[in-house]
Write a protein that holds these residues in place. Structure first.
Motif, mmCIF file in Angstrom:
data_model
loop_
_atom_site.group_PDB
_atom_site.id
_atom_site.type_symbol
_atom_site.label_atom_id
_atom_site.label_comp_id
_atom_site.label_asym_id
_atom_site.label_seq_id
_atom_site.Cartn_x
_atom_site.Cartn_y
_atom_site.Cartn_z
ATOM 1 N N LEU A 4 59.425 21.244 45.102
ATOM 2 C CA LEU A 4 59.963 21.789 46.354
ATOM 3 C C LEU A 4 59.663 20.854 47.521
ATOM 4 N N LYS A 5 58.434 20.329 47.559
ATOM 5 C CA LYS A 5 58.045 19.430 48.647
ATOM 6 C C LYS A 5 58.870 18.156 48.629
ATOM 7 N N ILE A 11 65.737 16.077 51.820
ATOM 8 C CA ILE A 11 66.644 16.695 52.778
ATOM 9 C C ILE A 11 66.400 16.142 54.180
ATOM 10 N N LYS A 12 65.133 15.968 54.541
ATOM 11 C CA LYS A 12 64.793 15.427 55.865
ATOM 12 C C LYS A 12 65.296 14.003 56.021
ATOM 13 N N GLU A 13 65.141 13.184 54.973
ATOM 14 C CA GLU A 13 65.588 11.789 55.027
ATOM 15 C C GLU A 13 67.087 11.683 55.253
#
Length: 368
Positions: A4-5, A11-13
């Motif tokens: 999950l992390k 997703i952030k990248e």
């Protein structure tokens, strides 16, 4: 669960990460966050009715319904609202649902099944897509609002199926454009299909029903899905159609049968809000006309998409506007293929606020 992390980091990248903002003010044109006030251009509260509150409705009916409609959660105010919604939609009857998502998922999966064919517009809402999948019917996706492509699929495939369903949004929530309902009516009659229309972003905006724009009246092979939580300002949803359809959904629609009923005070508040719709709708139309002329964005609805070349650019524009007191979040994949700002114009916005928003967007473009 360590994956999950890593997935969140990915997703952030990609500049696709989302987070919740918790506003300190009631819903409305002005939002307050961390001591700052913003003019809200992101709401589906098109008529400014979400802040309406009748204490009498709450006193009369209480905060909850206590059970599903088929157990002990069905009240006279539910039925009164259903009859009024049917009248406004020009159908025989209507049935309330707890959310718009449940209405779409429920009605599609209840009507269609194995051995049936569903033809769905490529830009339909996620709730429609999920309802199609749950139905276990065969699904064909036609190009967005492309009647020629749809008819070619019907010619090639209709004869192999017992029942056929055409499913579409009327106003598409991210582009603000309108489905060719006159052409869809022609095709449903020609090929013996049922037409299911999600009228969520049309009700109270383009009229009481999107069909009004085409001079059409719903018949027994027309199913209209609507929400209470957009222009009508409350919460919940409904399906409008024939009396036979309502009776069938009560007996076979899982998302209606197996959930707690809409709180009756919400139904009461919706009836109160309906009295205000005509005047607010007329005001909204004037605001929409002004913004169309100002921007050149030719949207027939209250949704004005401002397309951006990348998620990064959409985020940058959203932040630029936030610094100037406007709340217009960036909409990015997977919600849409092309990143954008989705500008929602409401009856509460003034012409000066609309002018200032557009001026700020043009200022952003000149800084690059």
């Amino acid at each position: 669960m360590k994956w999950l992390k890593s997935e969140l980091e990915r997703i952030k990248e990609q500049n696709l990460y989302r987070r919740l903002f918790h506003f300190e003010s009631p819903p409305g044109k002005v939002l307050e966050l961390e001591g700052r006030k913003f003019i809200n251009f992101a709401s589906n509260d098109y008529l400014g009715l979400a802040s309406a509150a009748s204490l009498e409705c709450l006193r009369r009916w209480g905060a909850g319904s206590g059970a599903s409609r088929l157990v002990s959660g069905s009240f006279t105010v539910h039925r009164e609202l259903e009859k009024e919604l049917a009248r406004l939609k020009k159908t025989e009857d209507a049935l309330l649902f707890s959310t718009g998502y449940m209405a779409n998922v429920g009605v599609i999966s209840a009507l269609a099944g194995k051995g049936d064919l569903i033809l769905s517009d490529s830009l339909n809402h996620a709730s429609i897509i999920d309802g199609c999948r749950l139905s276990r019917a065969d699904i064909l996706v036609y190009n967005h609002c492309d009647l020629e492509h749809l008819e070619s699929l019907l010619k090639e495939n209709r004869g192999r199926y017992r029942r056929c369903f055409l499913v579409t949004d009327s106003v598409f929530s991210m582009d603000g454009d309108l489905a060719p309902l006159d052409g869809l009516f022609r095709l449903k009659r020609l090929y013996g299909a049922v037409l299911i229309i999600d009228d969520a972003h049309a009700t109270g905006v383009v009229g009481w029903s999107s069909l009004e724009l085409f001079g059409l009246t719903p018949d027994d092979t027309t199913v209209l899905v609507g929400t209470l939580g957009k222009a009508l300002g409350t919460f919940g949803a409904f399906v409008a159609g024939s009396s036979l359809l309502r009776e069938y959904l009560i007996n076979r629609c899982r998302s209606f049968i197996y959930t707690t009923a809409l709180p009756p005070f919400v139904a009461c508040q919706t009836l109160e809000n309906l009295k205000l719709v005509p005047e607010r709708m007329a005001l909204l139309r004037r605001r929409l006309s002004f913004f169309r002329n100002l921007t050149g964005i030719n949207s027939p609805s209250a949704v004005f998409p401002y397309l951006c070349s990348s998620p990064e650019r959409a985020l940058a524009l959203s932040e630029f506007l936030r610094e100037r007191g406007f709340w217009v979040p960036a909409i990015r994949p997977p919600t849409v293929k092309q990143s954008r700002l989705r500008i929602s114009v409401t009856a509460e916005h003034t012409e000066e606020e609309l002018r200032l928003l557009w001026s700020s967007i043009r200022e952003f473009e000149l800084t690059l």
